[in-house]
Design a protein around this motif. Sequence first.
Motif, short mmCIF file in Angstrom:
data_model
loop_
_atom_site.label_atom_id
_atom_site.label_comp_id
_atom_site.label_asym_id
_atom_site.label_seq_id
_atom_site.Cartn_x
_atom_site.Cartn_y
_atom_site.Cartn_z
N ASP A 165 0.82 -1.21 0.00
CA ASP A 165 0.00 0.00 0.00
C ASP A 165 0.86 1.26 0.00
OD1 ASP A 165 1.03 -0.09 2.56
OD2 ASP A 165 -0.84 0.43 3.55
N GLY A 166 2.14 1.10 -0.06
CA GLY A 166 3.05 2.23 0.00
C GLY A 166 4.13 2.02 1.03
N GLY A 167 4.09 0.90 1.71
CA GLY A 167 5.16 0.59 2.64
C GLY A 167 4.74 0.30 4.06
N SER A 168 3.45 0.09 4.33
CA SER A 168 3.04 -0.26 5.69
C SER A 168 3.74 -1.55 6.12
CB SER A 168 1.52 -0.44 5.77
OG SER A 168 0.86 0.77 5.53
N LYS A 169 3.99 -1.66 7.43
CA LYS A 169 4.70 -2.81 7.98
C LYS A 169 3.94 -3.36 9.16
CE LYS A 169 9.01 -0.97 6.41
NZ LYS A 169 10.42 -0.83 6.61
N GLY A 170 3.61 -4.63 9.11
CA GLY A 170 2.95 -5.31 10.22
C GLY A 170 3.96 -6.03 11.07
N LEU A 171 3.73 -6.04 12.37
CA LEU A 171 4.65 -6.68 13.30
C LEU A 171 3.86 -7.42 14.37
CD1 LEU A 171 7.64 -6.96 14.30
CD2 LEU A 171 7.22 -4.91 15.67
N ARG A 172 4.25 -8.65 14.62
CA ARG A 172 3.65 -9.44 15.71
C ARG A 172 4.78 -9.79 16.68
NH1 ARG A 172 0.55 -13.29 13.08
NH2 ARG A 172 -1.09 -11.73 13.25
N SER A 199 -3.67 -4.69 15.23
CA SER A 199 -3.80 -5.17 13.86
C SER A 199 -2.43 -5.34 13.23
CB SER A 199 -4.64 -4.21 13.01
OG SER A 199 -4.81 -4.74 11.71
N PHE A 200 -2.24 -6.45 12.58
CA PHE A 200 -1.03 -6.74 11.83
C PHE A 200 -1.06 -6.02 10.48
CE2 PHE A 200 1.55 -9.70 9.20
CZ PHE A 200 2.68 -9.81 9.99
N PHE A 201 -2.27 -5.64 10.07
CA PHE A 201 -2.51 -5.05 8.76
C PHE A 201 -2.86 -3.56 8.90
CE2 PHE A 201 -3.76 -9.48 8.83
CZ PHE A 201 -2.94 -10.01 7.84
N PRO A 202 -2.74 -2.79 7.80
CA PRO A 202 -3.12 -1.37 7.88
C PRO A 202 -4.57 -1.15 8.28
CG PRO A 202 -1.83 -1.80 5.91
CD PRO A 202 -2.13 -3.13 6.53
N HIS A 203 -5.44 -2.11 8.00
CA HIS A 203 -6.85 -2.01 8.39
C HIS A 203 -7.23 -3.34 9.04
CE1 HIS A 203 -7.20 1.63 6.05
NE2 HIS A 203 -6.58 1.00 5.06
N GLY A 204 -7.96 -3.27 10.11
CA GLY A 204 -8.36 -4.50 10.79
C GLY A 204 -9.60 -4.25 11.62
N GLU A 205 -10.24 -5.34 11.97
CA GLU A 205 -11.51 -5.26 12.71
C GLU A 205 -11.36 -4.51 14.04
OE1 GLU A 205 -14.34 -8.64 14.38
OE2 GLU A 205 -13.93 -8.82 12.21
N GLU A 206 -10.29 -4.78 14.77
CA GLU A 206 -10.07 -4.13 16.07
C GLU A 206 -8.97 -3.08 16.00
OE1 GLU A 206 -9.76 -6.84 19.36
OE2 GLU A 206 -11.03 -8.30 18.34
N ALA A 207 -8.59 -2.67 14.80
CA ALA A 207 -7.48 -1.73 14.62
C ALA A 207 -7.80 -0.39 15.27
CB ALA A 207 -7.20 -1.53 13.14
N ARG A 208 -6.76 0.18 15.89
CA ARG A 208 -6.91 1.49 16.52
C ARG A 208 -5.69 2.33 16.21
NH1 ARG A 208 -5.69 3.61 21.68
NH2 ARG A 208 -4.97 1.58 22.39
#
Length: 182
Positions: free
Chosen positions: A59-66, A102-111
Amino acid sequence: MKSLPRVILASVTLTMAFSFWAVRSSLQPGRGPAPSPQSPFLRDVVEPITIVDAMSFDDGGSKGLRFADARGVARDVCLEDTRVWEDDPNTLEGHHNIILNSFFPHGEEARRIPISGAEERALLGLLERWASRDPDAKELERRYGLYERGETGIEAFWDGLPERRRPKETAVSILRALRARN
């Protein structure tokens, strides 16, 4: 006896200066790492943490981290980076925020949290403490330094980097982005 008033005056002046500095510092928004208890998201994290998984998005460089804490409780964060879609590269808020839950740029519980806010600075502190203890993170910081000084190219940065270090590279990348703006 004539020097006693000077000593008293110097002591009073130093005390007032320190008091002014302490009050002024407490009223300004924080900078740099903050303790985890300042973040509801991180309050229950038991250190040390381990990096479990990471991913970059197109999406332009978003990074997910767990990451997982010492009890094995996993948490997800994402550094949003939608610069491909943004006309003004200097705009941060709303386009380069940390997203919690959220691991993703958009998520159900993302804040989405404010840039340089207490929660972001608490995440910065957590990642700083992780990186100070992790040998792979230290090696990645060294490689980033070489790359930024022009002493190595991007191919050399990745050369010999085991696959197990790839998620840690994302963690160090997020750490460096937070460090730069806090």
